[in-house]
Enzyme design. Structure first.
Site, PDB file in Angstrom:
ATOM      1  N   GLU A 253      -0.424  -4.961  -7.374  1.00 50.95           N
ATOM      2  CA  GLU A 253      -0.373  -5.669  -6.396  1.00 50.95           C
ATOM      3  C   GLU A 253       0.721  -6.986  -6.508  1.00 50.95           C
ATOM      4  O   GLU A 253       1.718  -7.205  -5.761  1.00 50.95           O
ATOM      5  CB  GLU A 253      -1.527  -6.628  -6.066  1.00 50.95           C
ATOM      6  CG  GLU A 253      -1.711  -7.432  -4.963  1.00 50.95           C
ATOM      7  CD  GLU A 253      -1.739  -6.839  -3.714  1.00 50.95           C
ATOM      8  OE1 GLU A 253      -0.627  -6.826  -3.145  1.00 50.95           O
ATOM      9  OE2 GLU A 253      -2.374  -6.159  -3.068  1.00 50.95           O
TER      10      GLU A 253
ATOM     11  N   ASP B  72       4.125  -7.672  -4.601  1.00 52.86           N
ATOM     12  CA  ASP B  72       4.309  -8.905  -3.662  1.00 52.86           C
ATOM     13  C   ASP B  72       5.671  -9.711  -4.187  1.00 52.86           C
ATOM     14  O   ASP B  72       6.407  -9.945  -3.620  1.00 52.86           O
ATOM     15  CB  ASP B  72       3.107  -9.825  -4.071  1.00 52.86           C
ATOM     16  CG  ASP B  72       2.016  -9.273  -3.142  1.00 52.86           C
ATOM     17  OD1 ASP B  72       2.020  -8.479  -2.701  1.00 52.86           O
ATOM     18  OD2 ASP B  72       0.804  -9.711  -3.629  1.00 52.86           O
TER      19      ASP B  72
ATOM     20  N   SER C  83      -0.911  -4.725   2.193  1.00 50.16           N
ATOM     21  CA  SER C  83      -0.488  -5.480   1.079  1.00 50.16           C
ATOM     22  C   SER C  83       1.058  -5.976   1.117  1.00 50.16           C
ATOM     23  O   SER C  83       1.610  -6.929   0.378  1.00 50.16           O
ATOM     24  CB  SER C  83      -0.814  -5.196  -0.345  1.00 50.16           C
ATOM     25  OG  SER C  83      -2.266  -5.003  -0.473  1.00 50.16           O
TER      26      SER C  83
ATOM     27  N   ASP D 198       7.762  -4.265  20.025  1.00 54.47           N
ATOM     28  CA  ASP D 198       6.512  -3.582  20.313  1.00 54.47           C
ATOM     29  C   ASP D 198       6.146  -2.048  19.905  1.00 54.47           C
ATOM     30  O   ASP D 198       7.026  -1.268  19.929  1.00 54.47           O
ATOM     31  CB  ASP D 198       6.318  -3.455  21.980  1.00 54.47           C
ATOM     32  CG  ASP D 198       5.072  -3.214  22.399  1.00 54.47           C
ATOM     33  OD1 ASP D 198       3.891  -3.412  21.459  1.00 54.47           O
ATOM     34  OD2 ASP D 198       4.631  -3.068  23.498  1.00 54.47           O
ATOM     35  N   ILE D 199       5.106  -1.806  19.344  1.00 54.80           N
ATOM     36  CA  ILE D 199       4.661  -0.637  18.548  1.00 54.80           C
ATOM     37  C   ILE D 199       3.701   0.039  19.555  1.00 54.80           C
ATOM     38  O   ILE D 199       2.670  -0.555  19.856  1.00 54.80           O
ATOM     39  CB  ILE D 199       4.088  -0.815  17.286  1.00 54.80           C
ATOM     40  CG1 ILE D 199       5.037  -1.894  16.350  1.00 54.80           C
ATOM     41  CG2 ILE D 199       3.775   0.376  16.538  1.00 54.80           C
ATOM     42  CD1 ILE D 199       6.141  -1.128  16.044  1.00 54.80           C
TER      43      ILE D 199
ATOM     44  N   GLY E 215       2.307  -3.979  24.643  1.00 54.05           N
ATOM     45  CA  GLY E 215       1.701  -5.428  24.241  1.00 54.05           C
ATOM     46  C   GLY E 215       0.921  -5.526  23.026  1.00 54.05           C
ATOM     47  O   GLY E 215       0.851  -4.531  22.081  1.00 54.05           O
TER      48      GLY E 215
ATOM     49  N   ASP F 108      -2.178  -5.037  20.392  1.00 61.83           N
ATOM     50  CA  ASP F 108      -3.353  -4.119  20.527  1.00 61.83           C
ATOM     51  C   ASP F 108      -3.883  -4.437  18.920  1.00 61.83           C
ATOM     52  O   ASP F 108      -3.298  -4.953  18.083  1.00 61.83           O
ATOM     53  CB  ASP F 108      -2.744  -2.531  20.262  1.00 61.83           C
ATOM     54  CG  ASP F 108      -1.480  -2.447  19.537  1.00 61.83           C
ATOM     55  OD1 ASP F 108      -1.836  -2.317  18.139  1.00 61.83           O
ATOM     56  OD2 ASP F 108      -0.535  -2.328  20.162  1.00 61.83           O
TER      57      ASP F 108
END
Length: 635
Positions: free
Chosen positions: A302, A306, A550, A593-594, A612, A614
């Protein structure tokens, strides 16, 4: 005679109007989830408990309004963030609340010298025997034992007098059973058991069980995500060579999760050679440090992920590592909040001993210093890639913490949380039945704190196999599924209501209230997304492919940090809480937009990405130049 009789009647009326100290008790909190695998026995009556009473804060009903006033593009007060003192004064509990609780304690036999009020006036502490606490709270305390040898104290529920309830948020230690059992052979992280919530490094990125060989920048971004791939995807400019003074970006990690310096340099050597030798600025919270005794993906995955990507994307902009917790005790979300918000700290560390690190920690190897309370100003942007399941916290606990994120927004901080990696399910793919985890459950399990309406929730996308950075992304469905859904605790914030209503009307999910909270009046998440698949991360001297929200959160944090740098360069302030802005019509053009993919879980396909907003990818992924232009146009 008449006068005497009248006086008696008046005195009787006064006596009738004043509630009895032992007046009618009402249930205040009930445990969110029963602990599994623990045996309970009654606690000795003479054992002393550090009872901490969290007082109701004033003006909580105005928090959303005042936060929107400094965060919405159409507001005349946009960007006029508050000072810490303004925040503390505005929300401090009333004198009436303090006095009422003190009088209640006194009426139950607690002398004045035993009652202590925190400097922030947010907490009252009293050390009470179990017998006294049980009488005070109309409950029974038990000690819970786990086969691992760990124990903790708690009760299933507790009550307070009706006239006191309006003055109290929550009382600790009571029903907050988020104790985690150690998962590591060394016995580290004794509070960290994924069954019950709170920060957990394994509830983070996933990796393939293989190394990848990469010595130069990868060009096949559908297979290998690198910093250059992200720059191409989101049109991110090269970071400024000379970042603005005063800009700040923080990454929160919880010990024993820690980065490895040689891994950072290996990553920089391949993808950002000018940064070899560069390190984050360490802020030690409650003894937090970059431990080197334990090294593996579980301990370093992690933090390496990061920091490698956050630092590469912002370049010379210093990154602050908010490292929380010592090795024996660990830390929680409350602990890092204590460090950046002195008004949140209670007297002598009034956190929940079953959930939070309580310091000083007198065990061998523990941090013996004082609690880290208000030790550092909150960075302008903070990214946290940790979470727990929402069912593991009570509404009182969740709301108490959530308001602190709202206060950070008032101060001008953007708080980002990853949305989780199990789609509509909870940690490990667990689902609910009747609000409780159940192997046969089909009820979706939202996450926390990402469901808090005062944080920005970040989901995950992917470049589809065979596609390029010029092609539309989809919701992440490689190794992980973008966490998303609807809260069972928090109401819907005004800034999000139109977007959620539009989704439920135009793309109604094929599920009922048996599966999720479909009332349309609760907080929904995520708010936006970024790529979360196939990240090339240096770990244990080699490269691994890593997947997860993450990764998405620190990438978005880097983008907001670059926006802040540009605003500071022209004399403007940081953007702070971004949700009211990004949901507004002023920002409708700044996201990609996905519209494909989903976030399966709980035996269902989950929700679908669609036109839009979701509950899979939120508003979509950011186009950096558009986002920058929109924020630069604001005061």
């Amino acid at each position: 005679m008449r006068s005497a009789l009248l006086q008696v009647l008046v005195l009787a009326a006064v006596a009738y109007a004043v509630p009895s100290p032992r007046g009618a008790y009402v249930l205040h909190e009930k445990r969110a989830a029963e602990p599994r695998g623990w045996e309970a026995r009654r606690l000795d009556a003479d054992k002393v408990l550090p009872v901490r009473i969290g007082l109701k804060q004033q003006n909580m009903d105005q928090l959303q309004d005042v936060l929107v006033s400094v965060s919405h593009p159409s507001s005349e007060s946009y960007g006029k963030h508050w000072t810490p003192q303004q925040v503390a004064d505005f929300f401090a509990p009333s004198t009436e609340s303090i006095d009422s609780v003190k009088e209640w304690l006194a009426s139950n036999g607690f002398s004045a010298d035993r009652i202590r009020v925190s400097p922030s006036k947010g907490w009252i502490e009293v050390n009470a025997t179990v017998a006294e606490a049980e009488d005070l709270l109309n409950t029974e305390y038990h000690i819970y034992s786990h086969p691992s040898g760990h124990e903790q104290i708690g009760c299933e529920s507790y009550s307070v007098p009706k006239h006191i309830q309006e003055h109290v948020d929550l009382i600790k230690p009571t029903v907050h059973f988020n104790h985690r059992v150690a998962s590591f052979p060394s016995g580290l992280n004794k509070r960290k058991n994924p069954d019950l919530g709170s920060p957990w490094s394994l509830n983070g990125p996933k990796t393939l069980d293989q190394k990848v060989t990469i010595e130069t920048n990868a060009t096949n971004c559908d297979q290998f995500i690198t910093p250059d791939c992200l720059r191409a995807l989101y049109n991110i400019d090269d970071p400024p060579a000379y970042p603005q003074d005063g800009n700040s970006y923080g990454i929160v990690e919880f010990t024993p999760q820690a980065y490895v310096d040689t891994d950072l340099d290996k990553f920089f050597k391949n993808f950002s050679s000018s940064q070899i030798g560069q390190r984050p600025k360490l802020v030690s919270i409650d003894g937090g440090f970059v431990q080197t005794a334990n090294r593996s993906f579980d301990f370093n995955g992690e933090s390496n992920l990061d920091l490698e990507y956050a630092m590469a994307l912002v370049g010379n902009q210093p990154v602050t590592l908010l490292q929380a917790g010592d090795l024996p005790m660990g830390a929680s979300f409350d602990n890092w909040l204590d460090a950046v918000d002195a008004s949140f700290c209670s007297f002598e560390g009034g956190d929940d001993p079953n959930q939070d690190g309580i310091y000083p920690d007198n065990v061998p190897g523990g941090y013996n210093g004082t609690e880290s309370c208000g030790i550092v100003a909150p960075p302008h942007v903070v990214s946290i890639s940790y979470s727990q399941d929402e069912y593991t916290v009570t509404p009182a606990y969740a709301n108490r913490q959530c308001t602190e994120y709202g206060k950070l927004g008032l101060l001008g901080t953007t708080v980002l949380y990853s949305s989780g990696d199990y789609g509509v399910a909870g940690y490990g793919g667990s689902c609910l039945k009747g609000g409780q985890p159940d192997a046969n459950g089909t009820q979706f399990s939202p996450a926390f704190p990402v469901s808090c309406p005062y944080v920005t929730a970040v989901g995950a996308t992917q470049i589809n196999p065979g596609s390029t950075t010029d092609d539309p992304e989809s919701a992440c469905e490689q190794v992980i599924y973008s966490g998303g859904g609807f809260s069972n605790i928090f109401g819907i914030p005004d800034y999000q209501s139109d977007a959620v209503a539009g989704y439920l009307k135009n793309s109604p999910p094929p599920y009922t209230a048996e599966n999720y909270n479909n009332s349309g009046v609760v907080r929904a998440y995520p708010d936006l997304s970024a790529n979360g698949a196939n990240y090339v991360v240096a770990i244990e001297g080699g490269f691994n492919l890593v997947f997860g929200t993450s990764a998405s959160s620190p990438v978005v944090g880097s983008i907001i940090t670059l926006v802040n740098d540009a605003r500071l360069s022209i004399g403007k302030g940081p953007v702070g809480f971004i949700n009211p802005a990004i949901y507004s019509s002023d920002f409708s053009w700044v996201f990609n937009d996905i519209t494909t993919g989903g976030n399966q879980g709980c035996g269902t396909p989950g929700f679908n990405a669609t036109e839009g907003w979701d509950p899979v990818t939120g508003l979509g992924t950011p186009d950096y130049p558009s986002l920058l232009t929109a924020f630069l146009m604001l005061p």
